[in-house]
Design a protein around this motif. Structure first.
Motif, PDB file in Angstrom:
ATOM      1  N   GLU B 125       0.813  -1.202   0.000  1.00 17.64           N
ATOM      2  CA  GLU B 125       0.000   0.000   0.000  1.00 17.64           C
ATOM      3  C   GLU B 125       0.851   1.259   0.000  1.00 17.64           C
ATOM      4  O   GLU B 125       0.570   2.226  -0.718  1.00 17.64           O
ATOM      5  CB  GLU B 125      -0.848  -0.035   1.264  1.00 17.64           C
ATOM      6  CG  GLU B 125      -2.110   0.714   1.147  1.00 17.64           C
ATOM      7  CD  GLU B 125      -2.841   0.577   2.441  1.00 17.64           C
ATOM      8  OE1 GLU B 125      -3.410  -0.490   2.669  1.00 17.64           O
ATOM      9  OE2 GLU B 125      -2.817   1.517   3.226  1.00 17.64           O
ATOM     10  N   PRO B 142      -5.104   4.547   0.615  1.00 15.25           N
ATOM     11  CA  PRO B 142      -5.586   3.733   1.743  1.00 15.25           C
ATOM     12  C   PRO B 142      -7.086   3.886   1.975  1.00 15.25           C
ATOM     13  O   PRO B 142      -7.711   2.996   2.543  1.00 15.25           O
ATOM     14  CB  PRO B 142      -4.783   4.260   2.932  1.00 15.25           C
ATOM     15  CG  PRO B 142      -4.378   5.635   2.552  1.00 15.25           C
ATOM     16  CD  PRO B 142      -4.237   5.642   1.065  1.00 15.25           C
ATOM     17  N   GLY B 145      -8.883   1.619  -0.463  1.00 14.84           N
ATOM     18  CA  GLY B 145      -8.597   0.262   0.007  1.00 14.84           C
ATOM     19  C   GLY B 145      -9.393  -0.102   1.246  1.00 14.84           C
ATOM     20  O   GLY B 145      -9.680  -1.265   1.496  1.00 14.84           O
TER      21      GLY B 145
END
Lengths: 86, 419
Positions: B125, B142, B145
């Motif tokens: 990430e 993030p 995600g």
């Protein structure tokens, strides 16, 4: 950590267009969806009984086909543009 | 004569049985595979047979006690209850223990160190964020995600609950282990076709996780360690070859760790143990170095080493700490230890020790030149970055604030719904 950037001003190559992630995802889901739909149409009573009476192959196939086609549509409507041309 | 006893919740009958099974006893006792405990009792010279069975859950415990014998009356039953009170650990009030534990171990260990560490130091990430085309895309990494991650419990907990209902004796002594739950469900309910898609999905998930970690591993090793410190100033072809060798080595190391993991009955315990060793100190170093421009490479290295060492010390001493046992009693086999809580405290120790060492070494050492930190540390702008004033307006759905608060809102609503 590596930074990758396409700084060239030349137009997109055919391979870059073909290997757009959306083509791979959309193509795979479309093919799998079609395979599942065919398996669902020709499924036996025993197979339907196994999944609690639901023709899971058919429904799953329809869902995957729809998702795959949506990805292909997205790729068609908004093609990839390189970072330099924006 | 049958009696129903309601111990203080949480009361885990399985753990009590495990304890009784492993502790030596002078009387004749047996525990069935379905969790029925039997033992002989002598009450005022009268022989009796006691059997106990759990009817409730951990949170609403109900114990069914049956006392059978030739001359049983209320007095002997009361005597029997008194005698078995200690055997079944009914005097303990674990809720007090749980309240203390919930306040520190879970909140700070799991809630702060481990979960933030998991979500901010993940190589795959971080690399995606650093190679994003601009600041806003990096911030979105993030956050986007996070959305699929919110729904992970539906993919792990609900199939687990279904498996518990559908597969007889799952997880018991005579039944199949919990680890077989997903393959069993797939085998039972999926016909050919969807079964193949499910297998493809599982394999894709294994490969994606492995590929992301291996590619991060070879990038970090080749660029940041080999090129930086060990063999600098070589042609690109050389580093490419190093990267390829490291990729193969990384895959082999990954396979080797499976043998370590197979020694653990529960993958969650193993993962949290690894996270307490490596992610927790990494998170401390990350967060301090991101906001404080004086932090030097040396303080990063020493902080990480000290944090990992601290987690190791907690891990190897926790078996002798009564705090990690229900009711504070250390059983000889260490079977009742709360492994997760020990891991949470390992993570706390790693974070705190790393932070202290990082700060001390930073104050003693020389900071890096500011020019090398441009664009990487809070308050040190990248001179080559585009002027934020001329930035094109984002479509509303790409706003990091909206995405972030959206994820938080969904999590809050789901937490309240499934409370």
């Amino acid at each position: 950590v590596s930074h990758q950037r396409t700084d060239s001003a030349e137009p997109e190559s055919a391979s870059a267009k073909l290997f757009d992630l959306r083509v791979l995802i959309g193509g795979l889901f479309t093919v799998y969806g079609l395979v599942l739909i065919i398996a669902g149409i020709f499924s036996s009573a025993a197979e339907r009984h196994k999944a609690a009476g639901i023709n899971i192959n058919l429904w799953m196939g329809l869902g995957m086909l729809a998702l795959g086609l949506l990805f292909l549509l997205w790729w068609r409507l908004r093609p990839l543009i390189s970072a330099t041309s924006t | 004569v049958g009696v129903e006893v309601r111990p203080h919740p949480p009361y885990n009958w399985d753990v009590v049985c495990l304890y009784l099974r492993t502790s030596p006893s002078a009387v004749l006792e047996s525990i069935d595979s379905d969790g029925t405990y039997r033992r002989a009792l002598t009450l005022d010279g009268i022989d009796a047979l006691l059997s106990a069975q759990s009817l409730g859950t951990v949170d609403r415990p109900v114990l069914r006690l049956d006392v059978q014998g030739a001359a049983i009356n209320d007095g002997t039953v009361r005597l029997a209850l008194e005698q078995i009170r200690r055997t079944f650990l009914l005097d303990e009030d674990p809720s007090a223990f749980r309240a203390v534990v919930a306040a520190d171990g879970i909140v700070f260990g799991l809630g702060f160190v481990l979960s933030f560490g998991y979500w901010t130091t993940n190589f795959a990430e971080v690399q995606r964020a650093l190679s994003a085309k601009d600041l806003s895309a990096g911030q979105r990494t993030p956050l986007i995600g996070a959305y699929p991650k919110i729904f992970i419990p539906f993919l792990t907990i609900i199939p687990g609950l279904i498996a518990l209902v559908m597969v007889p004796k799952l997880g018991s002594k005579t039944g199949l282990p919990y680890n077989d739950a997903i393959p069993l469900l797939m085998n039972t309910f999926l016909p050919n076709g969807v079964l193949g898609v499910a297998m493809a999905g599982l394999l894709a998930a294994f490969m994606a996780g492995m590929a992301a970690n291996v590619s991060s591993f070879n990038t970090v090793f080749t660029y940041d360690i080999w090129q930086q410190y060990i063999r600098p100033d070589r042609p690109d072809a050389y580093y490419l070859r190093v990267g390829r060798i490291v990729t193969v080595a990384g895959v082999l190391i990954g396979i080797a760790t499976a043998f370590i993991a197979s020694g653990y009955s529960n993958i969650m315990n193993y993962i949290q143990l690894l996270f307490s060793f490596f992610n927790a100190p990494l998170f401390a170093t990350f967060i301090i170095a991101m906001f404080w421009k004086r932090v030097s490479p040396m303080s990063g290295v020493l902080g990480l080493a000290a944090g990992t060492l601290a987690a190791g010390i907690v891990h190897y001493t926790s078996v002798n700490v009564s705090y990690f046992y229900p009711g504070g009693h250390i059983d000889p086999a260490h079977a009742m230890i709360n492994v997760q809580m020990a891991n949470f405290y390992g993570a706390i120790a790693a974070f705190v020790v790393d932070a202290i060492v990082t700060v001390i070494v930073t104050l003693l050492g020389k900071p890096k030149p500011l020019a090398e930190l441009a664009g990487l540390v809070w308050g040190v702008d990248d001179p080559n970055a585009p002027d934020p004033a001329i930035k094109a307006a984002l479509p509303w759905y790409e706003s990091p604030k909206l995405l972030g608060f959206g994820a938080l809102g969904i999590t809050l609503v789901l937490s309240l719904v499934f409370l």
